[in-house]
Design a protein around this motif. Structure first.
Motif, mmCIF file in Angstrom:
data_model
loop_
_atom_site.group_PDB
_atom_site.id
_atom_site.type_symbol
_atom_site.label_atom_id
_atom_site.label_comp_id
_atom_site.label_asym_id
_atom_site.label_seq_id
_atom_site.Cartn_x
_atom_site.Cartn_y
_atom_site.Cartn_z
ATOM 1 N N VAL A 196 8.458 19.664 -3.809
ATOM 2 C CA VAL A 196 8.043 19.646 -5.212
ATOM 3 C C VAL A 196 6.851 18.713 -5.409
ATOM 4 C CG1 VAL A 196 8.752 19.008 -7.537
ATOM 5 C CG2 VAL A 196 10.317 20.278 -6.067
ATOM 6 N N SER A 197 6.895 17.535 -4.769
ATOM 7 C CA SER A 197 5.794 16.573 -4.922
ATOM 8 C C SER A 197 4.497 17.118 -4.341
ATOM 9 C CB SER A 197 6.166 15.251 -4.245
ATOM 10 O OG SER A 197 7.342 14.701 -4.812
ATOM 11 N N ALA A 198 4.595 17.823 -3.205
ATOM 12 C CA ALA A 198 3.379 18.344 -2.569
ATOM 13 C C ALA A 198 2.784 19.517 -3.329
ATOM 14 C CB ALA A 198 3.678 18.758 -1.130
ATOM 15 N N SER A 199 3.626 20.247 -4.090
ATOM 16 C CA SER A 199 3.125 21.424 -4.796
ATOM 17 C C SER A 199 2.498 21.090 -6.141
ATOM 18 C CB SER A 199 4.279 22.423 -5.018
ATOM 19 O OG SER A 199 5.300 21.846 -5.811
ATOM 20 N N MET A 200 2.617 19.841 -6.591
ATOM 21 C CA MET A 200 2.056 19.461 -7.873
ATOM 22 C C MET A 200 0.550 19.224 -7.738
ATOM 23 S SD MET A 200 4.598 19.489 -9.973
ATOM 24 C CE MET A 200 3.946 18.583 -11.366
ATOM 25 N N VAL A 201 -0.227 19.825 -8.609
ATOM 26 C CA VAL A 201 -1.680 19.656 -8.608
ATOM 27 C C VAL A 201 -2.130 19.351 -10.030
ATOM 28 C CG1 VAL A 201 -2.085 21.143 -6.622
ATOM 29 C CG2 VAL A 201 -2.041 22.132 -8.908
ATOM 30 N N SER A 202 -3.292 18.773 -10.153
ATOM 31 C CA SER A 202 -3.849 18.454 -11.455
ATOM 32 C C SER A 202 -4.692 19.621 -11.958
ATOM 33 C CB SER A 202 -4.713 17.192 -11.371
ATOM 34 O OG SER A 202 -5.374 16.957 -12.602
ATOM 35 N N ILE A 226 0.834 -1.203 0.000
ATOM 36 C CA ILE A 226 0.000 0.000 0.000
ATOM 37 C C ILE A 226 0.869 1.254 0.000
ATOM 38 C CG2 ILE A 226 -1.641 1.340 1.369
ATOM 39 C CD1 ILE A 226 -2.975 -1.232 2.196
ATOM 40 N N SER A 227 1.947 1.249 0.799
ATOM 41 C CA SER A 227 2.831 2.419 0.851
ATOM 42 C C SER A 227 3.477 2.680 -0.500
ATOM 43 C CB SER A 227 3.903 2.202 1.922
ATOM 44 O OG SER A 227 3.330 2.044 3.199
ATOM 45 N N ARG A 228 3.912 1.615 -1.173
ATOM 46 C CA ARG A 228 4.535 1.805 -2.485
ATOM 47 C C ARG A 228 3.514 2.294 -3.511
ATOM 48 N NH1 ARG A 228 9.332 -2.541 -3.626
ATOM 49 N NH2 ARG A 228 10.386 -2.335 -1.622
ATOM 50 N N ALA A 229 2.289 1.824 -3.400
ATOM 51 C CA ALA A 229 1.256 2.291 -4.332
ATOM 52 C C ALA A 229 0.981 3.778 -4.130
ATOM 53 C CB ALA A 229 -0.026 1.482 -4.134
ATOM 54 N N ILE A 230 0.984 4.240 -2.882
ATOM 55 C CA ILE A 230 0.753 5.663 -2.610
ATOM 56 C C ILE A 230 1.910 6.500 -3.145
ATOM 57 C CG2 ILE A 230 0.550 7.369 -0.760
ATOM 58 C CD1 ILE A 230 -0.971 5.292 0.852
ATOM 59 N N LEU A 231 3.142 6.004 -2.977
ATOM 60 C CA LEU A 231 4.296 6.746 -3.485
ATOM 61 C C LEU A 231 4.280 6.833 -5.004
ATOM 62 C CD1 LEU A 231 7.177 5.403 -1.205
ATOM 63 C CD2 LEU A 231 6.127 7.657 -1.134
ATOM 64 N N ASP A 232 3.822 5.770 -5.664
ATOM 65 C CA ASP A 232 3.806 5.749 -7.130
ATOM 66 C C ASP A 232 2.602 6.465 -7.723
ATOM 67 O OD1 ASP A 232 6.116 4.311 -7.029
ATOM 68 O OD2 ASP A 232 5.154 2.360 -7.300
ATOM 69 N N SER A 233 1.657 6.911 -6.885
ATOM 70 C CA SER A 233 0.421 7.509 -7.400
ATOM 71 C C SER A 233 0.542 9.003 -7.636
ATOM 72 C CB SER A 233 -0.735 7.257 -6.429
ATOM 73 O OG SER A 233 -0.497 7.921 -5.184
ATOM 74 N N GLY A 234 1.659 9.619 -7.250
ATOM 75 C CA GLY A 234 1.808 11.057 -7.413
ATOM 76 C C GLY A 234 2.080 11.436 -8.851
ATOM 77 N N ILE A 281 4.716 12.990 -9.811
ATOM 78 C CA ILE A 281 6.120 12.683 -10.010
ATOM 79 C C ILE A 281 6.423 11.432 -9.190
ATOM 80 C CG2 ILE A 281 8.492 13.464 -9.712
ATOM 81 C CD1 ILE A 281 7.525 16.300 -9.993
ATOM 82 N N ARG A 282 6.914 10.401 -9.850
ATOM 83 C CA ARG A 282 7.196 9.167 -9.132
ATOM 84 C C ARG A 282 8.450 9.344 -8.281
ATOM 85 N NH1 ARG A 282 10.305 4.842 -9.027
ATOM 86 N NH2 ARG A 282 9.405 2.851 -8.357
ATOM 87 N N VAL A 283 8.316 9.087 -6.982
ATOM 88 C CA VAL A 283 9.431 9.187 -6.051
ATOM 89 C C VAL A 283 9.966 7.782 -5.801
ATOM 90 C CG1 VAL A 283 10.136 9.923 -3.748
ATOM 91 C CG2 VAL A 283 8.394 11.216 -4.986
#
Length: 452
Positions: A308-314, A245-253, A255-257
């Protein structure tokens, strides 16, 4: 040990029970509060149709709100099923008596013509089916709700590891998975709310997505469980469920971290909160590095990636405006092809000021008779005051006059001494600033400028 459900609770207890106890999503809770539903008794007093009408009124009945309403109702039904409770049943339509006409014979076969108005009315009154993607999961979870004992987990784990018959081995594996689906739902809900709390916004992954990823982790745990280690299957499965689940959340942004960077960001955030609570002030980079046992350079990199990841919006995010209507984020972005009149006026005034300063510099340069014609040309060409408005390098000017770059630097410096001695409050840096701004201001003011 039996679990108390809402349906078995007395009416007084239901009146005091808040709807937060149902495990609903944040969006569903806010929509229920908006229509005045704050307790379980308020919720069970409504049926599906009445809730749908109230939600449609609160959202002004827009077409875009239809999907949100259906998702909200699906979330409510799923939560009530888990609690063995239900909404008030929808009223059944009274049967209509159709009188047969004595003068007109009944048409049969190919002569039959359906009453389209009556069919449309029946279709409108028919209850809508709320399809929740987690319905099959809830059915399996309810069917296999019995918790396995420690001995049963050990025996099933041994069968999965040692059984030669593939059918028996897969059957033991499926039993381990099906009887621990409740564990997947519990961990998925915790991760969903933790993600919302950290990002201060709704996660891009829905509960159904997290449950799917957690179930994959549970399947991996069932395959790799070794009962000889001495720990229970649930203890081992929790790690795999959380990991997937944690990896899925990280990959869902957007920008992939990478996984290692995501883990470092989580450690840095945890250390920042602990140090801030202990010291009563924001922590320094060095303190965070010591807490997470990492170099300060890596800590800065992790904080930059997190920012940077938190500032990205759709651009397609739905925003609720002041008049309760819905609009996408890109509709609020100003078009650069149009400029406000006040900003255009400011740009024109600033452009005129920069050109006036450069023209004044050129005039004073030519008014000073102590500066030779050759030195004036070097100065003007170096700063682009000949109309190009582009600064040249020392090498470029030196090649044009067949001299060294050091001589050009000395000539420019000597000209500045004489110009400033004449009373002009400008220097090398101010000229470069004006030259850099002129190109941008020309676009804003809609005019081309040449420094004479």
């Amino acid at each position: 040990m039996q679990t108390a459900t809402l349906s078995s609770a007395p009416p007084d207890a239901q009146e005091q029970t808040s709807i937060e106890s149902l495990g609903l999503t944040g969006t569903t809770l806010m929509q229920l509060w908006a229509i005045g539903v704050s307790s379980v008794s308020d919720l069970t007093a409504h049926n599906t149709d009445s809730l749908r009408k109230l939600l449609a009124e609160s959202l002004n009945g827009s077409a875009a709100a239809h999907e949100r309403i259906e998702k909200t109702l699906a979330d409510i039904h799923a939560a009530m099923r888990v609690q063995n409770a239900s909404l008030k049943p929808d009223p059944r339509p009274e049967p209509k008596v159709v009188e047969k006409s004595e003068t007109q014979p009944q048409k049969r076969g190919r002569d039959f013509e359906p009453d389209h108005e009556w069919l449309d009315k029946v279709n409108e009154e028919a209850p809508r089916l709320n399809k929740d993607p987690l319905d099959p999961f809830y059915r399996d979870m309810k069917r296999y709700s019995r918790l396995l004992s420690r001995d049963e987990q050990t025996e099933l784990g041994r069968s999965v590891r040692e059984e030669k018959d593939e059918k028996l081995r897969m059957k033991a594996r499926d039993i381990l998975i099906l009887h621990n689906l409740r564990l997947v739902l519990w961990i998925a809900r915790k991760h969903l709310w933790a993600t919302i709390a950290k990002k201060k916004e709704w996660s891009s992954l829905q509960l159904s997505d997290l449950v799917q990823e957690g179930t994959l982790g549970l399947m991996i745990a069932a395959e790799r469980y070794d009962e000889r280690k001495g720990f229970a299957f649930t203890t081992y499965a929790i790690w795999w469920i959380r990991s997937t689940i944690s990896r899925a959340i990280l990959d869902s942004g957007f920008i992939r971290v990478p996984v290692h960077m995501g883990e470092l960001i989580s450690k840095v955030r945890r250390a920042m909160n602990e140090i801030a609570l202990r010291e009563g002030r924001p922590p320094t980079i060095e303190e965070i590095g010591i807490a997470v046992e990492q170099d300060p350079k890596k800590v800065r990199q992790a904080l930059k990636v997190a920012q940077v990841s938190a500032s990205m919006v759709s651009l397609n995010d739905v925003i609720i405006t002041d008049d309760s209507s819905e609009a996408e984020r890109h509709e609020f972005i100003a078009c650069e092809a149009f400029l406000r009149p006040d900003r255009a006026l400011e740009a024109k005034q600033e452009l005129d000021g920069a050109c006036e300063r450069l023209n004044r510099l050129t005039e004073m340069l030519y008014e000073d008779e102590s500066i030779s014609e050759r030195n004036r040309e070097m100065f003007v060409r170096f700063y682009g005051l000949d109309g190009s408005v582009t600064k040249k390098t020392l090498e470029h000017v030196a090649e044009g006059y067949g001299v060294t770059r050091e001589l050009v630097r000395q000539v420019v410096g000597a000209c500045w001494v004489k110009i400033q001695h004449a009373g002009l409050d400008m220097d090398h840096e101010s000229v470069l600033t004006d030259l850099a701004r002129i190109g941008e201001l020309e676009k804003l003011a809609g005019k081309r400028v040449s420094a004479d």
